[in-house]
Design an enzyme around this catalytic site. Structure first.
Site, PDB file in Angstrom:
ATOM      1  N   CYS A 157      31.622   9.834  25.858  1.00 15.61           N
ATOM      2  CA  CYS A 157      32.576   8.952  26.540  1.00 15.61           C
ATOM      3  C   CYS A 157      32.405   9.054  28.061  1.00 15.61           C
ATOM      4  CB  CYS A 157      34.009   9.260  26.100  1.00 15.61           C
ATOM      5  SG  CYS A 157      35.170   7.910  26.444  1.00 15.61           S
TER       6      CYS A 157
ATOM      7  N   HIS B  11      33.913   9.496  20.019  1.00 13.33           N
ATOM      8  CA  HIS B  11      34.616  10.755  19.822  1.00 13.33           C
ATOM      9  C   HIS B  11      34.571  11.088  18.337  1.00 13.33           C
ATOM     10  CE1 HIS B  11      36.228  10.994  23.868  1.00 13.33           C
ATOM     11  NE2 HIS B  11      36.642   9.748  23.767  1.00 13.33           N
TER      12      HIS B  11
END
Length: 518
Positions: free
Chosen positions: A329, A442
């Site tokens: 991310c 994630h």
């Protein structure tokens, strides 16, 4: 009406979240439909629900312990700090706006109807609701506008269990001071005291417990031992940040100032011979066998930190030496060439990033939230063993990353949720070059096969570099055993519940369950 009970603490990090999770597990084991609830959570660890909404990670963990699907109604207000004085305010899973602390404190009582409505939704599906407070109810400067501690207990007319942490010392003062500082009507709500994180011979504590009960006129319902569990926790004071133990394989996580979703790496904690280190000193990088850049809530400020602290140069040196670097991310964005913020989503302006991947990121006004499931595309290089492996995770970011580079994609994707008008096909879910890899996903390490392949790749590279002797390398590979992440979590929740059953007077706690007034 649902039965309710609330767990509050003498301060942050006393273990409220785990006590709530343990109670949820116990009630589930006893055949009740149970859900957790926290009206307002402040955390940088968040999660995307099945319907594409965002909630705090602690309530996700508690929902898992309760055996139910996480829902934003369990955490209707989430504050994600963007600076020392401001946060992104998320209501019912969607971004409301960024507010500074003073403005939010003026505004938050307007959210009481939202809290009540969320609680009502949970009552429709639960026999028992276990509520978690935040910080301490003795923050008397904040009581007038409280919606998360005694204010929340008042809204639903709940009895309260007060938890104190004995580990740092001063637990009797913590508990006595908290009981005495709250208003008398609030003091009456406190029906039981819990001493948490105890080490040693409990009989030595007994005289103090007798005195505490006499002074507070409250029963101590249990002394919970210090538990070394690998369960997702979101507190920045987490003990996992302090690890200095060297393993056969050492994975370094750069401890960014605005680190978020560090629960992505909890899976490594249960692998024998592997140690995770949250690195605050750039000199530590050279001792790591792989380096991970985690998520961040303020990628531009954290890029400035990397440059000014010396991390940037050390990371580049580490890459030149042929070591594995992985970004998730915000960490993926940091690995690119440039990050632009034309809409002042964070700090505004633009900044040169690490330049290890030929991609650029533009921060968008709209947050992308989606769950993904599929397989990793075929990739080359040091992590080629990840090719075609199954993956299940979620994306939660405000950046659009593009570039002309080899991609680390999710193929055979099942789009479980989609909460954005942005063309997803125009965004690089992941990219790689040489020994550097990045992904927006994630949970990419939550699957057993992915973790195993990653660790084997790191161990093989360490062996080839002559830093892990052949005999020790072979023994490590032969004995490598990665437990399925989901099965491991279930085991941890059961250990937590069993420990609480042994430590707490559950008969009295059951007797304290009250009908909600909502």
């Amino acid at each position: 009406m649902s039965k309710v009970i609330m767990v509050q603490g003498t301060m942050s990090n006393v273990g409220k979240s785990l006590i709530v999770a343990g109670l949820c597990r116990i009630f589930k084991q006893d055949g009740y439909r149970v859900v957790p609830f926290k009206s307002q959570n402040m955390a940088l660890n968040s999660y995307v629900t099945k319907d594409g909404l965002e909630m705090g990670r602690a309530q996700v963990m508690q929902a898992e312990a309760a055996g139910v699907e996480p829902s934003v109604y369990m955490n209707p207000i989430l504050l994600k700090p963007t600076s020392d004085k401001g946060s992104q305010v998320i209501v019912n899973g969607e971004v409301l706006e960024d507010m500074n602390a003073r403005d939010y404190f003026k505004y938050k009582k307007k959210l009481i109807p939202v809290i009540k409505e969320a609680f009502k939704k949970l009552e429709e599906e639960a026999d028992i609701i276990v509520i978690e407070g935040a910080g301490s109810p003795a923050e008397i400067n904040l009581r007038a506008d409280d919606i998360v501690n005694m204010g929340m207990a008042e809204i639903v007319d709940s009895n309260v269990l007060l938890v104190g942490d004995i580990d740092p010392g001063g637990v009797f003062a913590q508990i006595y001071g908290t009981v005495m500082l709250v208003e008398e009507v609030e003091r009456d709500r406190i029906k039981g005291l819990i001493i948490n994180k105890f080490r040693g011979d409990k009989t030595l504590l007994d005289p103090g417990i007798v005195m505490l009960e006499e002074k507070t006129k409250k029963d101590v319902l249990g002394v919970v031992p210090y538990l070394s569990l690998s369960i997702d926790d979101e507190d920045s004071l987490s003990n996992r940040f302090k690890n200095k133990k060297q393993g056969i394989i050492n994975i370094g996580i750069v401890h960014l100032p605005h680190i978020s979703n560090f629960t992505d790496f909890n899976i490594f904690d249960q692998v024998s011979g592997v140690e995770v280190h949250y690195i605050k000193d750039p000199e530590e990088i050279r001792d790591m066998d792989a380096l991970i850049l985690p998520g961040t809530k303020n990628v531009i400020e954290d890029m400035r930190f990397l440059s000014e602290s010396g991390f940037s140069d050390k990371i580049k040196e580490y890459e030149k030496d042929g070591n594995i670097i992985f970004g998730i991310c915000g960490g993926y964005q940091l690995l690119g060439k440039k990050i632009r913020d034309p809409y002042t989503v964070e700090a505004g302006g633009e900044i040169d990033a690490l330049g290890l991947l030929d991609v650029e990121t533009v921060l968008s006004k709209e947050k992308i939230r989606r769950r993904v499931k599929g397989k990793i595309s075929e990739i080359t290089g040091l992590l080629s063993g990840l090719s075609d492996l199954p993956i299940s995770g979620y994306e939660i970011h405000m950046g659009i990353t593009k570039g002309n580079i080899k991609t680390l994609d999710i193929i055979e994707r099942i789009e479980e949720t989609e909460n954005s008008d942005i063309d997803q096909n125009s965004i690089l879910d992941g990219a790689y070059d040489k020994n550097t890899y990045g992904s927006y996903i994630h949970g990419i390490f939550d699957e057993k096969e992915v973790v195993t392949a990653f660790i084997l790749a790191v161990a093989s590279l360490k062996n080839k570099k002559g830093r892990l002797e052949e005999e020790r390398f072979k023994a490590f590979v032969e004995n490598l055993n990665v437990t399925d992440c989901h099965a491991f979590k279930e085991e941890q929740y059961d250990i937590l519940a069993n420990t609480l059953r042994e430590s707490l007077d559950m008969k009295k706690i059951y007797g304290l369950l009250k009908d909600s007034v909502i």
